[in-house]
Each structure stands twice: as structure tokens, then as C-alpha cells.
Scaffold this active site. Structure first.
Site, PDB file in Angstrom:
ATOM      1  N   ASN A 158       0.912  -1.264   0.043  1.00 24.23           N
ATOM      2  CA  ASN A 158       0.115  -0.001  -0.091  1.00 24.23           C
ATOM      3  C   ASN A 158       1.219   1.267   0.298  1.00 24.23           C
ATOM      4  O   ASN A 158       0.126   2.085  -0.717  1.00 24.23           O
ATOM      5  CB  ASN A 158      -0.629  -0.303   1.582  1.00 24.23           C
ATOM      6  CG  ASN A 158      -0.135  -0.010   2.071  1.00 24.23           C
ATOM      7  OD1 ASN A 158       0.583   0.096   2.392  1.00 24.23           O
ATOM      8  ND2 ASN A 158      -1.435   0.503   3.225  1.00 24.23           N
ATOM      9  N   GLU A 253       6.036  -3.322  11.824  1.00 23.52           N
ATOM     10  CA  GLU A 253       4.229  -2.848  11.908  1.00 23.52           C
ATOM     11  C   GLU A 253       3.216  -3.768  10.840  1.00 23.52           C
ATOM     12  O   GLU A 253       2.999  -3.972   9.471  1.00 23.52           O
ATOM     13  CB  GLU A 253       4.214  -1.393  11.321  1.00 23.52           C
ATOM     14  CG  GLU A 253       2.849  -0.215  11.346  1.00 23.52           C
ATOM     15  CD  GLU A 253       3.105  -0.541   9.755  1.00 23.52           C
ATOM     16  OE1 GLU A 253       1.286  -0.333  10.357  1.00 23.52           O
ATOM     17  OE2 GLU A 253       3.056   0.762   9.553  1.00 23.52           O
ATOM     18  N   CYS A 287      -3.598   0.483   6.557  1.00 21.13           N
ATOM     19  CA  CYS A 287      -3.071  -0.314   8.255  1.00 21.13           C
ATOM     20  C   CYS A 287      -3.786   1.041   9.329  1.00 21.13           C
ATOM     21  O   CYS A 287      -4.585   0.310  10.400  1.00 21.13           O
ATOM     22  CB  CYS A 287      -1.735  -0.702   8.821  1.00 21.13           C
ATOM     23  SG  CYS A 287      -0.263   0.926   8.622  1.00 21.13           S
TER      24      CYS A 287
HETATM   25  O1  G3H Z   1      -0.570   1.010   6.005  1.00 18.35           O
HETATM   26  C1  G3H Z   1      -0.470   1.621   7.154  1.00 18.35           C
HETATM   27  C2  G3H Z   1       0.571   3.467   7.032  1.00 18.35           C
HETATM   28  O2  G3H Z   1       1.870   2.497   7.951  1.00 18.35           O
HETATM   29  C3  G3H Z   1      -0.324   4.086   7.682  1.00 18.35           C
HETATM   30  O3  G3H Z   1       0.096   5.238   7.053  1.00 18.35           O
HETATM   31  O4  G3H Z   1      -1.461   6.802   8.296  1.00 18.35           O
HETATM   32  O5  G3H Z   1       0.113   7.533   6.523  1.00 18.35           O
HETATM   33  O6  G3H Z   1      -1.859   6.267   6.012  1.00 18.35           O
HETATM   34  P1  G3H Z   1      -0.592   6.595   6.971  1.00 18.35           P
END
Ligand code: G3H
Length: 478
Positions: A158, A253, A287
Site C-alpha cells: 500500500n 508494523e 493499516c
Molecule cells: O498502512 C499503513 C501505513 O503505515 C499508514 O500510513 O497513516 O500515512 O496512511 P498513513
């Protein structure tokens, strides 16, 4: 395979001796868009040796020079934002504007890392012995932070660029070398990002990017004796990695089921805007997406109406047109999401919109009156489907949040800061946002999950510290 993008090792672009390629399917067209090399275990072994040798020299390179190269890479990365964004659009169906933002944010992250690194690694500690009982002032202790060695970086689909540089930049400034294993979807964007580091002129072998099938080289990489640290972002695979990895620092993570608790005094327009942005941006494939709304019964009807009218305005379609909702990453992901929707339907959830799917494209869906016996109450769809659970008390909301196996972030909406603080303390998550949807950034903020959401803390400063260890020298006076 002749058409496949080459992998990067020892400062050169190479074809795998396997003669095989891995196909990258465009989520929108569902046709093969690109191919990358299917690297072999033998090639992994070579890359590990190269990375180990390069790290020894890099650790001796002055900190300010390391920072200078990182600043250069950051600038080149930003110059290449258009072609990298193009790959993100084709490989992971990221909406056009968000794809550009990801690259720019990545450049900023690399620069910030260089700045932060020279500051925090430029300092050590000096201790004297006579503060501890029984000691005279005869021992002086000097500490500094030294690199770990070879860092294995595994980013998810992603944010293939941003979550790669959030591992690469701290590792490099701290004096480590890198073996990067990109996700299959996102591999080409990742390779292009690595090309920017190549153009910046980093020493040969310091950064390596190896592509291939997880089944072929995944375990081999994560269990490789040459790896001194693993930084992984992704799903359940992270739990398996942590069980198999050796005695090395791990930064993980993983998933999340971020709850949004809405109290009776909340500004419901603000809440609705945050639910739509938090729940549906990049079609919920974050996430940190809002993954369950826990709203007080008395205001639930009003809030659901407000969210519904905003959902109706979301543009659904291809990423090239910069639509809000784009196809999810794969057919298996779409099928999984559909399974959660069918389960909720069978168990009596209220559908605020009609469920609609074409290929990997799933229309945004708000499910009201969700109950704890439904899978969607607990599982992470990683798609544009958002459950609403109506609660009779704040305690009920906190209880639902804490009963989850995840503990990434959460948010609470209220005008009462005292209540917000108490709720934040009660929520078992790495971060709680007051009056805003969960988010990782700004990228120097600490970012961490508890329970199945991860190990360790990220964010620029924490990642730099995590990728070093303390070395002491003690001067003993006669
Ligand atoms: O998908 C997991 C990422 O660490 C979320 O990052 O809050 O900038 O979308 P974000």
C-alpha cells in the site's frame, strides 16, 4: 525473462539466473502490467555478502557525508515523482494525486532523516562512576551509537515507496547497509525509487533490491544469518517472521482495527468528514484506516445520515481519473472483503448503500447496526467497507476496542478534553488521536502498535535509534 525489470545488487542492474519472472497484475485491468526478476536463493546469498562488505566501509563514512547523499537522493526522488507515481497507479491502483503525494512525502522523509540523523547520532553520553555506591570517580564511560549491520527492509503493497524509504533512510544515516525486498505489487515503483538512490551516488553494494516470489526467497531472506535487523510492514506474515527470525532487532508494523469512538457532544460534521477520509481513502487499504465506528446510540442516526451523504459523493472508478475509490489490490482481496460483507448481510447488518462490485472495484459501503457476532466487527477488511456499532456507554466502546487482537491506533471525538484524555489512557493502542482520524504522519511522530499490531516503534527518530546499538568505552583511571 527478457521483458522483466532487472533487480539491483552491487550497484548494478541484473537479470536473475533463474531465467524466470514474477508477473505484476494491474488491479484495474486485471492484466499483467509489468514483470520483475524471480531471484534465487543463491542470488540472495550473494547480495548478503555484498551488503555486509559495503556496510563496513559505509560505517566509516563521515556522518555529514552520509547525510549529504541522502539529501541528494531526496531531491532526485522528487524529480522522478511522475514516473514513480505512474507505476503506483498501474501496480496498486493508487489514485493519481495520492500516488504523487506518496513520492513527495518520501523525499521529505529522506531529508528529515538526514537532518535528524546528524543531530542524534552526533551526540553520545559521558558518565562518571562515583554516582553508584562503592565507586570512586575512577571510571569514565563514553557512549555512542553504532550501526547494526545489514538491515532487511520489507515494505507492503500500500506504500511501496514511502514505507520503503521509512526503513532505508534511517538505516543508511545510521551506517547500515540495506537489502530491500519489495512487495510484488509495488515492485516497479520500488525499483524506480532505488534507481534514484543509485543516481545519488551511494557506494556499490550498500543498497540492494531483490525481487521474487515470497514462497521462494521469503523465509530464506528473513532467516538468513547475514541479516542483522528486520524492518517489516505488512500483515500476518510479520507474526510468522517474528517466530522464525534469529536474535536480531525486529521492527514490525502489522494490521489494525482502528476504532473511532464518538461521544454525544462531538462535532458530528467533523466526525463524518474524518470517518469518510479515515475509512475510505485509498479504498480503506491503510493499516491506520478507521475500521470500526463506535457511536453513542443517541446520536447514531444523525451521524450515519451525515456519513451516508458524504459517501454518496465519493467518486468510484479508475486511479488514472483520480477517483476516490479505486479497485482493491487483488482479486483475492476483493473476495475476502466480499466474504465479510456476505457474513454481515446474513447476520442482519443494515446496508446504507447497495453492495456493488465489478472485478476488483468495490463501491464504498457503510454497514450500520453491526453486532459483535459479525466478522466485520473484528476483522480487517482492507477495503472500502466500514462497520458502525452503536454503543450505550463509553465503557462499551472502550471494551470493544480493547477486546480486539489489534492495537494500532484509535480515535475519539468529543469536545471534553478531560474525557478524551481518560479514554485515550483506557484504549490499548499505540496511539490515540483526539478529534481526528488515525494516521501515521507527520512522519517524525512515534508510530507503534501493540498486541498483533506490531513490535517496536517507528517514526523517524525511533527508527534511527532502533537501527543502532549503544557502544561504550570505559576509561579506567589508576
Ligand atoms: O498502512 C499503513 C501505513 O503505515 C499508514 O500510513 O497513516 O500515512 O496512511 P498513513
Amino acid at each position: 525473462d527478457g521483458d522483466a525489470f532487472k533487480y539491483y545488487a552491487d550497484g548494478e542492474w541484473k537479470k536473475s539466473s533463474s531465467g524466470k519472472a514474477v508477473s505484476i497484475v494491474n488491479p484495474t485491468t486485471r492484466k499483467t502490467q509489468y514483470k520483475v526478476q524471480a531471484c534465487t536463493q543463491e542470488e540472495v546469498n550473494k547480495v548478503m555478502e555484498t551488503a555486509k562488505a559495503a556496510q563496513k566501509l559505509w560505517a566509516k563514512t563521515p556522518l555529514w557525508k552520509r547525510a549529504e547523499l541522502l539529501h541528494k537522493a531526496a531531491a532526485i526522488l522528487k524529480e522522478h515523482k511522475a514516473p514513480i507515481a505512474e507505476a503506483l497507479i498501474k501496480e496498486i491502483a493508487k489514485p493519481a494525486k495520492d500516488a504523487v503525494t506518496e513520492v513527495v512525502r518520501s523525499g521529505d522523509l529522506v531529508s528529515y532523516c538526514a537532518e535528524e540523523g546528524v543531530r542524534i547520532l552526533g551526540e553520545g553520553a559521558f558518565l562518571v562512576s562515583d554516582s553508584f555506591p562503592g565507586n570512586e570517580r575512577t571510571k569514565y564511560c563514553l557512549t555512542s551509537k553504532i550501526p547494526l549491520g545489514v538491515v532487511l527492509a520489507i515494505p507492503p503493497f500500500n506504500y511501496p515507496v514511502n514505507l520503503a524509504v521509512s526503513k532505508i533512510a534511517p538505516a543508511l544515516i545510521a551506517g547500515n547497509s540495506l537489502v530491500l525486498k519489495p512487495p510484488t505489487q509495488g515492485a516497479v515503483a520500488c525499483l524506480h525509487m532505488v534507481h534514484c538512490f543509485h543516481l545519488a551516488g551511494f557506494p556499490k553494494g550498500l543498497i540492494n533490491c531483490i525481487t521474487g516470489k515470497g514462497s521462494e526467497i521469503g523465509d530464506f531472506l528473513t532467516m538468513h544469518p547475514g541479516v542483522n535487523c528486520i524492518s517489516f510492514t505488512g500483515g500476518d506474515t510479520g507474526i510468522a517472521i517474528s517466530k522464525k527470525a534469529g536474535m536480531i532487532p525486529l521492527q514490525m508494523e502489522l494490521g489494525g482495527k482502528d476504532a473511532c469512538i464518538v461521544l454525544e457532544d462531538a462535532d458530528l460534521d467533523l466526525v463524518a468528514a474524518n470517518i469518510v477520509k479515515g475509512g475510505f481513502s485509498y479504498s480503506g487499504q491503510r493499516c491506520t484506516a478507521v475500521k470500526v465506528v463506535l457511536v453513542m446510540e443517541s446520536i447514531a442516526d444523525t451521524l450515519v445520515e451525515k456519513v451516508k451523504s458524504k459517501v454518496a459523493k465519493l467518486r468510484v472508478g479508475p486511479p488514472e481519473d483520480d477517483c476516490d475509490i479505486t479497485p482493491v489490490v487483488s482479486e483475492s482481496s476483493a473476495n475476502f472483503i466480499e466474504g465479510l460483507v456476505i457474513d454481515a448481510k446474513e447476520k442482519g447488518a443494515t446496508f446504507c448503500q447497495e453492495y456493488k462490485r465489478e472485478g476488483n472495484l468495490i463501491w464504498p459501503l457503510l454497514l450500520d447496526h453491526v453486532r459483535p457476532d459479525m466478522r466485520i466487527a473484528w476483522e480487517e477488511p482492507f477495503g472500502p467497507v466500514l462497520p458502525v456499532i452503536r454503543i450505550g456507554s463509553v465503557e462499551e466502546g472502550i471494551h470493544h476496542c480493547n477486546a480486539s487482537n489489534f492495537g494500532l491506533q484509535g480515535c475519539v471525538f468529543t469536545k471534553d478534553i478531560n474525557k478524551a484524555m481518560l479514554i485515550s489512557d483506557a484504549m490499548e493502542t499505540g496511539t490515540v488521536q483526539i478529534n481526528s482520524a488515525p494516521a501515521r504522519g507527520p512522519d517524525h511522530f512515534p508510530f507503534q502498535g501493540i498486541k498483533d499490531s506490531g513490535i517496536g516503534s517507528q517514526g523517524i527518530t525511533n527508527s534511527i535509534n532502533m537501527m543502532t546499538k549503544v557502544k561504550s568505552t570505559v576509561i579506567n583511571l589508576p
